[in-house]
Structure formats: C-alpha cells, structure tokens
Design a protein around this motif. Structure first.
Motif, PDB file in Angstrom:
ATOM      1  N   ARG A 156      49.722 -37.108 -45.617  1.00  0.00           N
ATOM      2  CA  ARG A 156      49.592 -36.954 -44.171  1.00  0.00           C
ATOM      3  C   ARG A 156      50.463 -37.981 -43.456  1.00  0.00           C
ATOM      4  NH1 ARG A 156      46.068 -34.896 -40.141  1.00  0.00           N
ATOM      5  NH2 ARG A 156      45.603 -36.399 -38.515  1.00  0.00           N
ATOM      6  N   LEU A 215      53.251 -37.131 -40.728  1.00  0.00           N
ATOM      7  CA  LEU A 215      53.228 -37.674 -39.360  1.00  0.00           C
ATOM      8  C   LEU A 215      54.572 -38.312 -39.026  1.00  0.00           C
ATOM      9  CD1 LEU A 215      49.652 -39.265 -39.256  1.00  0.00           C
ATOM     10  CD2 LEU A 215      50.439 -37.309 -37.939  1.00  0.00           C
ATOM     11  N   ASN A 256      46.377 -45.367 -35.941  1.00  0.00           N
ATOM     12  CA  ASN A 256      46.157 -44.963 -34.545  1.00  0.00           C
ATOM     13  C   ASN A 256      46.592 -43.553 -34.258  1.00  0.00           C
ATOM     14  OD1 ASN A 256      45.279 -47.453 -33.777  1.00  0.00           O
ATOM     15  ND2 ASN A 256      47.356 -48.175 -33.385  1.00  0.00           N
ATOM     16  N   LEU A 257      47.656 -43.153 -34.904  1.00  0.00           N
ATOM     17  CA  LEU A 257      48.186 -41.824 -34.646  1.00  0.00           C
ATOM     18  C   LEU A 257      47.433 -40.784 -35.437  1.00  0.00           C
ATOM     19  CD1 LEU A 257      51.909 -42.816 -34.972  1.00  0.00           C
ATOM     20  CD2 LEU A 257      50.830 -41.931 -32.921  1.00  0.00           C
ATOM     21  N   CYS A 258      47.003 -41.184 -36.612  1.00  0.00           N
ATOM     22  CA  CYS A 258      46.393 -40.232 -37.524  1.00  0.00           C
ATOM     23  C   CYS A 258      44.953 -39.949 -37.130  1.00  0.00           C
ATOM     24  CB  CYS A 258      46.453 -40.808 -38.936  1.00  0.00           C
ATOM     25  SG  CYS A 258      45.370 -40.008 -40.093  1.00  0.00           S
ATOM     26  N   MET A 259      44.279 -40.957 -36.620  1.00  0.00           N
ATOM     27  CA  MET A 259      42.863 -40.866 -36.309  1.00  0.00           C
ATOM     28  C   MET A 259      42.077 -40.345 -37.502  1.00  0.00           C
ATOM     29  SD  MET A 259      43.058 -39.518 -32.410  1.00  0.00           S
ATOM     30  CE  MET A 259      42.583 -40.893 -31.391  1.00  0.00           C
ATOM     31  N   LEU A 314      38.944 -38.061 -37.864  1.00  0.00           N
ATOM     32  CA  LEU A 314      38.858 -36.636 -37.572  1.00  0.00           C
ATOM     33  C   LEU A 314      38.829 -35.803 -38.842  1.00  0.00           C
ATOM     34  CD1 LEU A 314      41.591 -36.339 -34.805  1.00  0.00           C
ATOM     35  CD2 LEU A 314      39.227 -37.024 -34.566  1.00  0.00           C
ATOM     36  N   LYS A 332      45.008 -48.842 -30.983  1.00  0.00           N
ATOM     37  CA  LYS A 332      46.140 -49.420 -30.243  1.00  0.00           C
ATOM     38  C   LYS A 332      45.633 -50.440 -29.224  1.00  0.00           C
ATOM     39  CE  LYS A 332      48.757 -47.335 -26.539  1.00  0.00           C
ATOM     40  NZ  LYS A 332      50.063 -47.834 -26.275  1.00  0.00           N
ATOM     41  N   TYR A 372      45.285 -42.663 -23.194  1.00  0.00           N
ATOM     42  CA  TYR A 372      46.033 -42.605 -24.451  1.00  0.00           C
ATOM     43  C   TYR A 372      45.213 -41.905 -25.543  1.00  0.00           C
ATOM     44  CZ  TYR A 372      48.320 -44.105 -28.725  1.00  0.00           C
ATOM     45  OH  TYR A 372      48.916 -44.122 -29.953  1.00  0.00           O
ATOM     46  N   MET A 383      46.052 -38.459 -27.531  1.00  0.00           N
ATOM     47  CA  MET A 383      46.063 -38.348 -28.987  1.00  0.00           C
ATOM     48  C   MET A 383      45.172 -37.191 -29.444  1.00  0.00           C
ATOM     49  SD  MET A 383      47.936 -40.549 -30.498  1.00  0.00           S
ATOM     50  CE  MET A 383      47.270 -40.026 -32.059  1.00  0.00           C
ATOM     51  N   ARG A 419      46.129 -33.953 -31.573  1.00  0.00           N
ATOM     52  CA  ARG A 419      45.498 -33.634 -32.845  1.00  0.00           C
ATOM     53  C   ARG A 419      44.864 -32.241 -32.806  1.00  0.00           C
ATOM     54  NH1 ARG A 419      48.640 -36.470 -35.126  1.00  0.00           N
ATOM     55  NH2 ARG A 419      48.438 -34.538 -36.238  1.00  0.00           N
ATOM     56  N   LEU A 467      41.493 -30.444 -35.118  1.00  0.00           N
ATOM     57  CA  LEU A 467      40.200 -30.293 -34.453  1.00  0.00           C
ATOM     58  C   LEU A 467      40.047 -28.846 -34.002  1.00  0.00           C
ATOM     59  CD1 LEU A 467      40.449 -33.434 -32.156  1.00  0.00           C
ATOM     60  CD2 LEU A 467      38.672 -33.068 -33.869  1.00  0.00           C
TER      61      LEU A 467
END
Ligand code: SF4
Lengths: 219, 349
Positions: A23, A27, A197-200, A203, B2, B326, B330, B334, B340
């Motif tokens: 992943r 990304l 941070n981008l991948c989170m 989730l 962040k 922010y 995001m 996603r 999601l």
C-alpha cells in the motif's frame, strides 16, 4: 518474453517501498503522495553526493561511472546506479571507445547499516539486471555501501534473487495498470511508516463510515 | 497525525512580502518589520495591498503553503496555486464523479447530513448550557425538525424521497431556515449591537453577518488549501456546480464545517465580549466592516481556537481543530480511492 513500453517503466527505488508495504508503494508511486520526512530528505542528500560527478573518471584499470540511468524492457523498470565500477578483466565485455575488456560492478550507497530485510539487496539486484540487459552481459556480484559502517558489503547475485525481482515487477505492473491501491493491512511497519498520515491505517475496515453515520441518525 | 503549523496573518496594509532564503520577509516602506521561517508555516493570509514577490509565491507553492490575498476588509482576492502535485488518479476520479449526478449525490448528501447534524447539536448544546436564559422549547422544536430532515436525507422516511441533488438542495435550504431562525437566540450579550435576522453577505449589513462573512472566507481558504494538499482540485465540486473562480469542492466541504467552526466561534466572541460595537464601521452603502484593530483581535482569537484540541468523531483521535479540514480532505480522498464505503462527514456533538 514480454517487453514493456518506456512510459510504463516503474521506478526501481519503489522496490523498497513495495517490500515494506504494498500500500505504501501504491500511495507513493500510483497516487503520487509523499509525506516528506527528515529521513527521506537525508537520504536524498546522500544520493546527491554519490551522483555529484556524472563524469567518468579513469584510473588505469578502473573506470568509475556515477549516476548512470539504467532500464530493463523485460522488467519494465528503470533507475539510477550510484556508482558502477568497470574493472578491467579478461573475462569481461568490451566497452565502446575503450580499450580492453571490463566487468561492471555496481556499488549502491545506503544510509545507516545493513537491514534485516532484503530490500536493499533486491533493489541492487534489479539495477544489476537492468545493466545486464543494457550491456548484454552477466553480473555476478555487486556491493552495498553503508555510510554508518563506511564499508562495502558484497552481494552475490543468485537465480533466486532474480526470480524474486521478476515476481515483484510483475505484481507492481499489475497493480499499476489497475491504478489500484491495496487496502490497509495493519502491521508493525505502520508505526515506522512515513506515510501513516496519508494512509490512515485505521481505515482497515474496523471503522465503518456507514455505522458511524447511521448511528447518528438516531441521536 | 500531521502537525498543525501556524498561519501567518499580515494585517499591516502596506506590507510587502518576499522570500529571503528560507524565511518570509515582511517589509514596510523598505524596512524589514518581521521575518518568519517558512518551515513553521502552513498558510499565509495577507490583507496588505502591496503584495508578494514571485519568489515567495513559488516557494509557497513548492512547500504546500497556502498563500491567500484578501482586501483589507477580508474579501477574497486571489490564492496562489502552484503546479499541482501529482495524484492524477485522484483528480481523474474527482472529475469523473463530478460528471455523474448519482455519485455526486452520494457525497453531497453526507456533507449536508453533517451540516444539519452539526447545526442541530449547536442548538442542543445551547439548550443544555443555558436552560435559564433560553427558550428551551423553541430550540428543542427546531432541533426536532432538523432531526426529521436528517432522517429524510438518509432515506428513512419512505413517503418523502431525497434521491437527487435538487431534492437535497431543497432540504438543505429548509434546514438552514430552521437553524437560522433561532441563531439570534444564542446571542446572550450585547443584544442591541449584535442580532441576527437573516444571512446577508453582499455586503454584510450587520455586525454578526460581517463576522460570519469574514470567517467563512478564511475557512474557505483553509479548506481549499487542505483539499489541494491532498491532491484534489478545489474548484471542482459535487454539490456546488463549477463556476469560474469558485472553489466549489471547498464550499461542499464547508457545508459541514461552517456552523461548528465559524458560527460557534463568532457567537462566543460576542458572548464573551471579545468584540464590541466599536469594532465595526458602517459604509455609505450600508455595508458593515470590521475595523483594522478588530480584525487583528479576531484573528488572534481565531488562531488560538485552531490550536484547541478535539477528538475527531470518526477517527477517535485527538487533533487540533485547525486540522479538521485536512483530516476531512484525507477522508474524502480515501473514500474516493475505495477505502471507505461512504464519506464520513465531521459530526460534532
Ligand atoms: S501506514 Fe501501514 S498500511 Fe499504511 S502504508 Fe504505512 S505501512 Fe502500509
């Protein structure tokens, strides 16, 4: 054997990301998201130094070539070799405009020290495979240079290594063609991941947006 | 998560901004009046009219620092947008969705859900916090109506469909009317100077509308920057159709954020008497504007509000509320990339 078009070449530097987490690779290389952190900035500096002089220097039986771009049509990958030493050797290959025969020996600069995983090694192998294709030769060994140890580590290229690279490149191309970012698989890597941070990573299906919203309808 | 970095507000009107190495240099009449390192900054908002150097604009674009020009009275002039940083895949998907009514609806519905939900909970909170001062029945009545609209837009009332953007806009309008009809009740101090009859913006004709307009503009800049940092095109929206120069996607996302981030903030400025009647001036055309001093005060309060921590309702993570745009950007990305099943709006309670 399948050959890739130049515009579909993937970056060899992505192999380390791909091995770390698919992943993460997607990304960065498919979604082109990149959270620059200190680590990566330092890494770039190191490489800049290695690539600094792109001119060839010749010292008798050794030609040192810095920052050569390499690619392989069969792997569909491209990258840059920090250093390739061409060592005079009677079992070597001829080089255009040079007298004598040479064996190419790539040397790749890395931060820190040798890792537990084989990402550095595999990346080097991929570069060697590109060189082999471009020079029509076989490369048996190459080196990794770790700045913290100030020492070269020899890497002998095995068929197993090459098989691994072929497999990785196939998988990368398959994801890339679909522009598909694999779903999160939370692992211990996530803690050290510069893309958290981008991948989170939360989730990963544990969180359901539907039940979050539906739960609030009843409030 | 962040880090929330600072926003630099330049309120000195004849200040000129330029780049000096890795710092922003603020100059006035040839003299340097301040320097701020770029790496601490997330946004620069300037009310000055002398502008900024192209070198600074380039550096901001490069480092994803939002740079926004406003008139001295906080009307939006321009924003610097650099070469877009990748994420072609996300953008293409965004464009594709924007062409498809049904897909737009799915996202827009959740933004509006957030909007109605948040305004409902502002009323509920007020009723709980000030039971002795407020007409609780009236607020509860409004809140119940809003609940009903929440049900309708989630398709829970079979007799009343909400299945396309037009119907959605209808319910959005109705719930805004309900909500704004009681906003005036929430103002508990300085009632003769601060009242809310209705929303007017071009130009704002009373103190409350002047404050709302000012902070909505700042928020839209924050949201647009957040969306672009994630890779979206802030100008292509799902609920708001594109119109030249309008950051439609930022406006979509602001639907859910306006009331919790701005309305509540403005009301508390008034109730805590951080602004007073003397902070406003009236122009010949009836427009109400903040004085230069008041703008400074209000921006300071806004900046400290941004540092306050909240728990993000979906991620259950503590973040400063300044990062909410922010995080939502995001989450939207996603959702669009398939991680999601729905876009989770920011639902405050
Ligand atoms: S946070 Fe975890 S899942 Fe996400 S990219 Fe990083 S390592 Fe992979």
């Amino acid at each position: 054997m399948k050959e890739y078009n130049e515009e579909d070449f993937l970056s060899i530097s992505g192999i380390q990301h791909f091995i770390f987490c698919r992943r993460q690779w997607a990304l960065i290389h498919i979604e082109q998201q990149w959270d620059e952190n200190v680590r990566t900035v330092e890494g770039e500096h190191l490489h800049k130094r290695a690539h600094d002089e792109s001119i060839k220097e010749s010292r008798g039986d050794l030609i040192v070539s810095r920052g050569i771009s390499v690619f392989s049509r069969t792997l569909g990958m491209r990258g840059v070799c920090d250093i390739v030493e061409f060592r005079k050797d009677k079992n070597g290959i001829s080089l255009f405009g040079r007298e004598g025969l040479f064996i190419p020996v790539p040397v790749e600069y890395k931060r820190g020290h040798p890792k537990e995983h084989d990402a550095d090694i595999l990346q080097l192998v991929a570069q060697c495979m590109c060189l082999e294709e471009m020079l029509a030769c076989t490369i048996e060994k190459a080196y990794l240079y770790y700045d913290e140890m100030k020492r070269r580590q020899e890497v002998l290229l095995s068929e197993e290594h090459r098989q691994k690279i072929r497999k990785i490149s196939l998988e990368m191309h398959e994801l890339y063609e679909r522009r598909y970012t694999p779903k999160v698989k939370m692992g211990k890597g996530c803690k050290a991941c510069s893309l958290e941070n981008l991948c989170m990573p939360k989730l990963c299906g544990k969180l359901s947006a539907v039940s979050y919203i539906e739960g609030r309808v009843k409030d | 998560m962040k880090k929330l970095l600072n926003t630099l507000y330049i309120t000195t009107l004849d200040a000129y901004l330029s780049l000096d190495g890795e710092t922003v240099m603020v100059q006035k009449e040839g003299e340097t009046i301040g320097r701020v390192p770029l790496h601490n900054l997330e946004n620069i908002v300037t009310f000055g009219y002398t502008g900024a150097s192209p070198a600074l604009m380039g550096a901001c674009a490069d480092r994803n620092i939002g740079l926004c020009f406003m008139t001295r009275h906080g009307r939006f002039l321009a924003r610097v947008v650099g070469m877009s940083k990748g994420n072609v895949v996300l953008r293409k998907m965004q464009y594709a969705i924007s062409e498809e009514e049904k897909a737009c609806f799915t996202i827009a519905r959740n933004c509006i859900f957030g909007k109605i939900y948040n305004s409902k909970w502002i009323l509920e909170r007020a009723a709980r916090d000030y039971p002795m001062r407020l007409d609780v029945d009236k607020l509860k009545g409004a809140s119940e109506q809003l609940s009903r609209y929440l049900n309708i837009i989630r398709g829970k009332e079979e007799a009343i469909p909400c299945e396309d953007l037009e119907q959605l806009r209808g319910f959005e309008g109705k719930s805004a009317t309900v909500y704004f009809s009681v906003v005036d009740d929430l103002i508990l101090q300085q009632k003769d100077a601060f009242f809310f009859k209705d929303r007017n913006k071009r130009p704002p004709l009373d103190n409350v509308n002047a404050l709302l307009s000012f902070f909505y503009t700042l928020l839209s800049h924050d949201v647009a920057s957040a969306l672009e940092a994630v890779g979206f095109d802030a100008y292509i929206g799902f609920l708001h159709r594109d119109r030249p120069g309008r950051v439609s996607l930022a406006l979509d996302m602001m639907e859910e954020l306006r009331s919790v981030l701005v309305d509540r903030f403005v009301i508390s400025l008034i109730n805590k008497k951080q602004v007073t009647d003397t902070d406003f001036m009236k122009k010949e055309n009836g427009a109400i504007l903040l004085t230069d001093e008041a703008r400074k005060k209000a921006l300071n309060a806004w900046q400290s509000r941004k540092q306050e921590m909240i728990t993000h309702p979906f991620l259950s993570e503590k973040i400063p509320w300044g990062l909410v745009p922010y995080v939502q950007a995001m989450l939207l990305a996603r959702y669009i990339r398939g991680d999601l099943e729905e876009y989770p709006p920011f639902l405050w309670k």
